[in-house]
Design a protein around this motif. Sequence first.
Motif, PDB file in Angstrom:
ATOM      1  N   GLU A 127      50.051  77.543 -21.041  1.00  0.00           N
ATOM      2  CA  GLU A 127      49.410  78.551 -21.257  1.00  0.00           C
ATOM      3  C   GLU A 127      49.745  79.807 -20.344  1.00  0.00           C
ATOM      4  O   GLU A 127      50.143  79.485 -19.162  1.00  0.00           O
ATOM      5  N   GLU A 128      50.156  80.952 -21.215  1.00  0.00           N
ATOM      6  CA  GLU A 128      50.425  81.991 -20.280  1.00  0.00           C
ATOM      7  C   GLU A 128      49.781  83.336 -20.310  1.00  0.00           C
ATOM      8  O   GLU A 128      49.477  83.746 -21.622  1.00  0.00           O
ATOM      9  N   THR A 129      49.030  83.818 -19.473  1.00  0.00           N
ATOM     10  CA  THR A 129      48.351  84.888 -19.594  1.00  0.00           C
ATOM     11  C   THR A 129      49.420  86.395 -20.246  1.00  0.00           C
ATOM     12  O   THR A 129      50.449  86.340 -19.702  1.00  0.00           O
ATOM     13  N   LEU A 130      48.888  86.935 -21.323  1.00  0.00           N
ATOM     14  CA  LEU A 130      49.741  88.025 -21.643  1.00  0.00           C
ATOM     15  C   LEU A 130      49.468  89.228 -20.753  1.00  0.00           C
ATOM     16  O   LEU A 130      48.423  89.372 -20.057  1.00  0.00           O
ATOM     17  N   GLN A 131      50.414  89.948 -20.592  1.00  0.00           N
ATOM     18  CA  GLN A 131      50.589  91.284 -19.696  1.00  0.00           C
ATOM     19  C   GLN A 131      49.817  92.354 -20.467  1.00  0.00           C
ATOM     20  O   GLN A 131      49.092  93.199 -19.755  1.00  0.00           O
ATOM     21  N   THR A 132      49.901  92.336 -21.640  1.00  0.00           N
ATOM     22  CA  THR A 132      49.479  93.568 -22.553  1.00  0.00           C
ATOM     23  C   THR A 132      48.241  93.279 -23.214  1.00  0.00           C
ATOM     24  O   THR A 132      48.196  92.101 -23.929  1.00  0.00           O
ATOM     25  N   GLY A 133      47.376  94.141 -23.130  1.00  0.00           N
ATOM     26  CA  GLY A 133      46.120  93.712 -23.892  1.00  0.00           C
ATOM     27  C   GLY A 133      44.989  94.568 -23.589  1.00  0.00           C
ATOM     28  O   GLY A 133      44.986  95.870 -23.062  1.00  0.00           O
ATOM     29  N   GLY A 134      43.797  94.132 -23.377  1.00  0.00           N
ATOM     30  CA  GLY A 134      42.632  94.826 -22.575  1.00  0.00           C
ATOM     31  C   GLY A 134      41.917  95.479 -23.988  1.00  0.00           C
ATOM     32  O   GLY A 134      41.439  94.865 -24.887  1.00  0.00           O
ATOM     33  N   VAL A 161      46.134  97.866 -21.524  1.00  0.00           N
ATOM     34  CA  VAL A 161      46.961  97.670 -20.508  1.00  0.00           C
ATOM     35  C   VAL A 161      48.309  97.122 -21.026  1.00  0.00           C
ATOM     36  O   VAL A 161      48.358  96.427 -22.018  1.00  0.00           O
ATOM     37  N   LEU A 162      49.419  97.837 -20.666  1.00  0.00           N
ATOM     38  CA  LEU A 162      50.792  97.605 -20.872  1.00  0.00           C
ATOM     39  C   LEU A 162      51.717  97.111 -19.661  1.00  0.00           C
ATOM     40  O   LEU A 162      51.530  97.543 -18.692  1.00  0.00           O
ATOM     41  N   GLY A 163      52.167  95.882 -20.337  1.00  0.00           N
ATOM     42  CA  GLY A 163      53.089  95.052 -19.124  1.00  0.00           C
ATOM     43  C   GLY A 163      54.299  95.089 -19.687  1.00  0.00           C
ATOM     44  O   GLY A 163      54.742  95.890 -20.894  1.00  0.00           O
ATOM     45  N   ALA A 173      49.889  92.697 -28.274  1.00  0.00           N
ATOM     46  CA  ALA A 173      50.887  93.475 -28.195  1.00  0.00           C
ATOM     47  C   ALA A 173      51.056  94.620 -29.295  1.00  0.00           C
ATOM     48  O   ALA A 173      50.935  95.712 -29.035  1.00  0.00           O
ATOM     49  N   GLU A 174      51.245  93.877 -30.343  1.00  0.00           N
ATOM     50  CA  GLU A 174      51.423  94.830 -31.613  1.00  0.00           C
ATOM     51  C   GLU A 174      50.033  95.494 -31.989  1.00  0.00           C
ATOM     52  O   GLU A 174      50.144  96.823 -32.243  1.00  0.00           O
ATOM     53  N   GLU A 175      49.045  95.126 -31.769  1.00  0.00           N
ATOM     54  CA  GLU A 175      47.546  95.600 -31.726  1.00  0.00           C
ATOM     55  C   GLU A 175      47.618  96.986 -30.762  1.00  0.00           C
ATOM     56  O   GLU A 175      47.188  97.880 -31.165  1.00  0.00           O
ATOM     57  N   VAL A 176      48.215  96.612 -29.463  1.00  0.00           N
ATOM     58  CA  VAL A 176      47.998  97.983 -28.499  1.00  0.00           C
ATOM     59  C   VAL A 176      48.850  98.857 -28.957  1.00  0.00           C
ATOM     60  O   VAL A 176      48.717  99.999 -28.943  1.00  0.00           O
ATOM     61  N   ARG A 177      49.999  98.671 -29.428  1.00  0.00           N
ATOM     62  CA  ARG A 177      50.983  99.413 -29.993  1.00  0.00           C
ATOM     63  C   ARG A 177      50.650 100.249 -31.008  1.00  0.00           C
ATOM     64  O   ARG A 177      50.574 101.669 -31.172  1.00  0.00           O
ATOM     65  N   GLY A 178      49.825  99.671 -31.947  1.00  0.00           N
ATOM     66  CA  GLY A 178      49.279 100.203 -32.887  1.00  0.00           C
ATOM     67  C   GLY A 178      48.145 101.295 -32.829  1.00  0.00           C
ATOM     68  O   GLY A 178      48.148 102.366 -33.299  1.00  0.00           O
ATOM     69  N   GLY A 182      48.826 105.376 -33.003  1.00  0.00           N
ATOM     70  CA  GLY A 182      47.756 106.106 -34.083  1.00  0.00           C
ATOM     71  C   GLY A 182      47.492 107.378 -33.492  1.00  0.00           C
ATOM     72  O   GLY A 182      46.854 108.390 -34.351  1.00  0.00           O
ATOM     73  N   ARG A 183      47.587 107.622 -32.118  1.00  0.00           N
ATOM     74  CA  ARG A 183      46.985 108.744 -31.372  1.00  0.00           C
ATOM     75  C   ARG A 183      48.278 109.514 -30.942  1.00  0.00           C
ATOM     76  O   ARG A 183      47.923 110.420 -29.753  1.00  0.00           O
TER      77      ARG A 183
END
Length: 305
Positions: A127-134, A161-163, A173-178, A182-183
């Motif tokens: 298991e590896e923690t994602l850097q991008t999310g939040g 958060v973007l890593g 990461a796709e969710e964050v980019r979306g 959008g803004r």
Amino acid sequence: MPSSTPAPWRAPFLTHITPLPSPTFTLATLQQQTPTLPSSSSTAAADSADSADSTNSTAFPRARTCVFRGFWASLSPHPSNPAPLNPTGVFESDLLVFTTDGRSEKVGGLFSSGTRSSDVKDTGGKEETLQTGGGGQVEAVWWVDKPEVRTQWRVRGRAWVLGSDVEGGGEKAEEVRGVLRGRMRRLLPRDENGDWSFAREVTAHFGNLTPLMRGTFKGPPPGVPVACGAGDGEVLAQRVEGVEDEAARRNFRVVVIVPEEVDQVDLSEELKPRRWLYVYRGEDGKARLPGGEVIGEWEKVEVWP
């Protein structure tokens, strides 16, 4: 649909904040965990998410001082920035940026609002923690104490958060980019957008820091007792000259605040204080507050200070 016009608060906000010698602000978050010492590993965000799942968890307020790094997709590169830069004039936004260490408590708080499963990925049984999310709720506060300004700005919204995995971190990461896309406002036609990328923008923010500031991301984990010692290569006051240092980049994060409400209190006239509230309405186009005026995607209303 992406945002089409600048927020009505953007220009006065920049007029107040840009001249400041140090554009610091107070960032408030909620920590869904019992106060403990931060994790000494890079899995602090996942540990915080685990705590959020506990029925005994409690939300504790946390506030700290951060440095405003400008608006997302509108980076003003320092002349000595060694990073490859995105083409200029392609996008702009009203999304506020600061940078931080991925091992810090604030990042754990931003991840804790999500589910544990959405913030980890399977890497061959490990298991590896994602850097991008939040996406946690935040409030950012500036107080501009110049006599001709004397204005408080409060920005409420969600912080993402973007890593380094912002373009390769899977669904999260796709969710964050979306959300960010959008803004973002496109300033050039789609066929003239150049080679613009989220990953390059994150690297450019790292390169915009001084070599000594880049080196802080190779130091020991923030908040861990000195008596615990430091890991291999974890030394304070290091200098990182380039932008590809593996250890520093592993811990470096860009955080983007997507504002939902902006509260402006003007105390520059002692006998006539004023206050305005800006609420993001998107494409709704309808005023919902008494006396409210819709300007682009935002509703603006004057309220009692």
